[in-house]
Design a protein around this motif. Structure first.
Motif, PDB file in Angstrom:
ATOM      1  N   GLY A 186      77.031  19.607  40.837  1.00 30.49           N
ATOM      2  CA  GLY A 186      76.237  20.715  41.588  1.00 30.49           C
ATOM      3  C   GLY A 186      77.159  21.905  42.147  1.00 30.49           C
ATOM      4  N   LYS A 187      78.346  21.909  41.969  1.00 29.26           N
ATOM      5  CA  LYS A 187      79.439  22.689  42.501  1.00 29.26           C
ATOM      6  C   LYS A 187      80.164  23.587  41.625  1.00 29.26           C
ATOM      7  N   LEU A 188      80.314  24.816  41.733  1.00 27.30           N
ATOM      8  CA  LEU A 188      80.701  25.929  40.992  1.00 27.30           C
ATOM      9  C   LEU A 188      82.337  25.392  41.037  1.00 27.30           C
ATOM     10  N   VAL A 189      83.026  25.047  39.823  1.00 30.65           N
ATOM     11  CA  VAL A 189      84.381  24.843  39.919  1.00 30.65           C
ATOM     12  C   VAL A 189      85.167  25.764  38.859  1.00 30.65           C
ATOM     13  N   ASN A 190      84.640  26.597  37.894  1.00 32.38           N
ATOM     14  CA  ASN A 190      85.341  27.594  37.262  1.00 32.38           C
ATOM     15  C   ASN A 190      84.494  28.461  36.638  1.00 32.38           C
ATOM     16  N   THR A 229      89.726  17.456  37.552  1.00 30.35           N
ATOM     17  CA  THR A 229      88.662  17.673  36.771  1.00 30.35           C
ATOM     18  C   THR A 229      87.875  19.043  37.295  1.00 30.35           C
ATOM     19  N   GLY A 230      87.376  19.773  36.054  1.00 35.65           N
ATOM     20  CA  GLY A 230      87.053  20.959  36.230  1.00 35.65           C
ATOM     21  C   GLY A 230      87.757  22.208  35.739  1.00 35.65           C
ATOM     22  N   ASP A 231      89.144  21.711  35.631  1.00 37.59           N
ATOM     23  CA  ASP A 231      90.317  22.914  35.027  1.00 37.59           C
ATOM     24  C   ASP A 231      89.448  23.462  33.553  1.00 37.59           C
ATOM     25  N   PHE A 232      89.799  24.596  33.494  1.00 41.91           N
ATOM     26  CA  PHE A 232      89.584  24.948  32.173  1.00 41.91           C
ATOM     27  C   PHE A 232      90.940  24.843  31.266  1.00 41.91           C
ATOM     28  N   VAL A 233      90.996  24.326  29.867  1.00 39.51           N
ATOM     29  CA  VAL A 233      91.782  24.244  28.868  1.00 39.51           C
ATOM     30  C   VAL A 233      91.327  24.958  27.645  1.00 39.51           C
ATOM     31  N   PHE A 292      88.411  26.230  40.510  1.00 39.58           N
ATOM     32  CA  PHE A 292      88.213  26.589  41.976  1.00 39.58           C
ATOM     33  C   PHE A 292      88.151  25.504  43.024  1.00 39.58           C
ATOM     34  N   ALA A 293      87.689  24.539  42.873  1.00 42.48           N
ATOM     35  CA  ALA A 293      87.521  23.678  43.929  1.00 42.48           C
ATOM     36  C   ALA A 293      86.998  21.864  43.389  1.00 42.48           C
TER      37      ALA A 293
END
Length: 223
Positions: free
Chosen positions: A187-191, A130-134, A159-160
């Motif tokens: 709340g966390k930057l993931v991409n 979860t959080g990946d770009f597709v 990223f995380a």
């Protein structure tokens, strides 16, 4: 307080509240699927979205033996999208498979035909990813100085990790502004990336076979 100042203060307060309300739009009214249509791999496009998916207890409930999606009727450019979701593990809900895989797509161009899955960018919702770009149907983005390769379905890893335990509610945020895309989870930057080749389009909620609930779909427009 001077009556004149009090009156001006009230006018300013009302104006500010109205302005803020205009900037944030609830795409899901928690009552029905007004403003959406549905598409299923078996039935195709359904103008009445309730023919494929349902609303119960103020939630959109997506389940069943076939994959499909909900598509917003409106298109957006430069926005902040907030979506709350959770996996539905109730054994009473029909599912296509046991793979916890779904997603929220955005910037799906209005002229794009309905297929599984159309052109746009997906915030991947998937156990362990979860959080990946597709990037679908040739869409590209520049991530950390490198342009992604055009393709039918191209993944750029998060990223995380930030997803909560299965069954708990998660909040994802997508910020799209002038080609810069930011994805946050709880709340966390993931991409993040820049120079998106799509900059305007619709919002899409995916159902890929494992029951999932959505209870909040809000969008805030940016200039």
């Amino acid at each position: 307080m001077n009556p004149i100042y009090r009156f001006l203060f009230i006018i300013l307060f009302v104006f500010t509240q109205n302005s803020n309300a205009q900037k944030r739009i609830a795409l899901f009214n928690q009552k029905d699927l007004k403003g959406w249509y549905a598409f299923g791999e078996e039935k195709g496009k359904q103008t009445n979205a309730a023919d494929l998916f349902s609303v119960e207890n103020n939630m959109i409930r997506m389940y069943g033996p076939k994959a499909g999606y909900l598509m917003s009727e409106q298109s957006f450019r430069n926005f902040e999208l907030t979506v709350e979701y959770r996996w539905n593990t109730d054994a009473n809900f029909v599912k296509k498979n046991n793979s916890k895989n779904s997603g929220v797509m955005y910037l799906v161009p209005a002229e794009t035909p309905d297929i599984l899955w159309p052109k746009g960018i997906q915030f991947q919702i998937k156990e362990g990813a979860t959080g990946d770009f597709v990037f679908l149907q040739e869409v590209t983005l520049n991530i950390n100085g490198t342009k992604t390769t055009p393709g039918k379905s191209v993944v750029s890893k998060r990223f995380a990790d930030a997803e909560k335990a299965i069954g708990e509610w998660n909040t994802l945020v997508v910020i799209s502004k002038n080609g810069k895309i930011t994805q946050k989870l709880n709340g966390k930057l993931v991409n993040q990336g820049i120079e998106s080749t799509v900059t305007e389009g619709r919002i899409l909620l995916q159902y890929e076979g494992f029951p999932i609930d959505f209870r909040k779909v809000n969008i805030k427009k940016h200039k």
